[in-house]
Design a protein around this motif. Structure first.
Motif, short mmCIF file in Angstrom:
data_model
loop_
_atom_site.label_atom_id
_atom_site.label_comp_id
_atom_site.label_asym_id
_atom_site.label_seq_id
_atom_site.Cartn_x
_atom_site.Cartn_y
_atom_site.Cartn_z
N GLU A 106 0.73 -1.04 -0.34
CA GLU A 106 0.11 -0.36 -0.75
C GLU A 106 0.71 1.22 0.13
N TRP A 107 2.38 1.25 0.40
CA TRP A 107 2.99 2.66 0.66
C TRP A 107 2.69 3.23 -1.06
N GLN A 108 2.37 2.47 -2.42
CA GLN A 108 2.73 3.07 -3.30
C GLN A 108 1.26 4.20 -3.28
N HIS A 109 0.83 4.06 -2.84
CA HIS A 109 -0.56 5.23 -3.05
C HIS A 109 0.07 6.35 -2.11
N LEU A 110 1.57 6.46 -1.51
CA LEU A 110 1.51 8.09 -0.90
C LEU A 110 2.17 8.21 -1.69
N GLN A 111 2.43 9.74 -2.02
CA GLN A 111 3.27 10.65 -2.74
C GLN A 111 3.88 12.15 -2.03
N GLY A 112 4.07 12.42 -2.94
CA GLY A 112 5.53 13.38 -2.53
C GLY A 112 6.20 13.20 -1.65
N GLU A 113 6.93 14.38 -0.45
CA GLU A 113 8.16 14.02 0.25
C GLU A 113 7.56 12.69 1.22
N ALA A 114 6.55 12.03 1.36
CA ALA A 114 6.23 11.02 2.45
C ALA A 114 6.78 9.55 1.33
#
Lengths: 190, 190
Positions: A106-114
């Motif tokens: 699910e990490w792939q749904h993070l965006q930008g700096e995170a």
């Protein structure tokens, strides 16, 4: 109830829900119900859903890194250190099954700096594994070997169940022997 | 445009979106935009989003099964057959990267009969692999060996890129040698 404990419950509930329903499939209403709270009360503990995803993946990344980094602090042969890494990795997956699953997928749904931060921690972790493999097998293609090893270990998130017949340590030990001797290796029999 | 071609485009677009945004994170609006259609026009080609998930995972399952089942139709040693299975599996992942990713992960959002059907096909596929391993390594724990092998191969969905330096066949060949000889095997050097 202290805020920190409530937050730990929130992260645990969010990790379970993200794992089973997916990050985007989890609503704030789902979270509130899992915690027995009113939806509006969630905002005392978080700003938005992406913050939960960030915190869960960050804590998982730190759990994996903290399990591997101390391995160079005690004397061991490269092969012993590599086997300890298998045990440490399998233990983190087993102890944090939901968070590990979120970290793997699910990490792939993070965006930008995170997202950049998590990618950087994943790379740091993979670099530790390449070092482990290179020290134990100087002539191996360590990049490809690490993809093979981490694939086999990480896939545990799909099938490992705490009530299963083998402990994470026994699984890791068997997988270590598969990895270094091959599946037909002399001691790999059932 | 014939309906069947439009449907193939729909499945391909849905697989790409489910892979990158997750099944629950993909709206019908996303699908319509990817296809350059009005949202209402989608309903000429599908009834509901879960039907797309079912069709994509079903086609992926059939692609994996069709790649393995013919292996027993031609004479080969058990070791040769096992290596061909690595090649066949890696080729399916590489050729259907989005659908394979959906089959590996997003399938869990299926419910009811569709879910049972996919679970049954996954079990059938894993049984073929256990047979391959048992024939090649009669003394190995074939259940655990298959989890190790399929983990290493399936993980390709996370890192394989068509523009990368190795073809799926070369990757599969290297992974086959890792699997049977171990990562320190004599011919596994970079």
């Amino acid at each position: 109830m202290a805020r920190s404990q409530r937050q730990r419950e929130l992260y645990a509930a969010a990790a379970d829900l993200f794992r089973t329903k997916g990050y985007h499939g989890t609503s704030l209403q789902d979270l509130a119900e899992a915690l027995g709270m009113q939806r509006g009360s969630l905002y005392a503990h978080m700003e938005k859903k992406e913050e939960l995803l960030h915190r869960i993946t960050l804590e998982a990344a730190q759990a994996f890194l903290s399990a591997l980094e101390p391995l160079w602090e005690t004397p061991a042969s490269p092969a012993e250190r590599l086997e300890k890494a298998f045990l440490a990795h399998a233990r983190v997956v087993a102890d944090h099954l939901s968070a590990a699953s979120v970290f793997f997928h699910e990490w792939q749904h993070l965006q930008g700096e995170a997202r950049d931060e998590i990618l950087s921690l994943r790379r740091r972790y993979e670099a530790l594994w390449r070092r482990l493999v290179k020290e134990a097998f100087p002539h191996a293609d360590e990049g490809l070997a690490v993809r093979w090893i981490l694939g086999g270990l990480n896939w545990m998130y799909q099938w490992y169940r705490p009530e299963g017949p083998m402990s994470p340590e026994e699984l890791a030990h068997r997988f270590y022997r598969f990895a270094i001797q091959g599946i037909g290796g002399i001691d790999n029999g059932g």
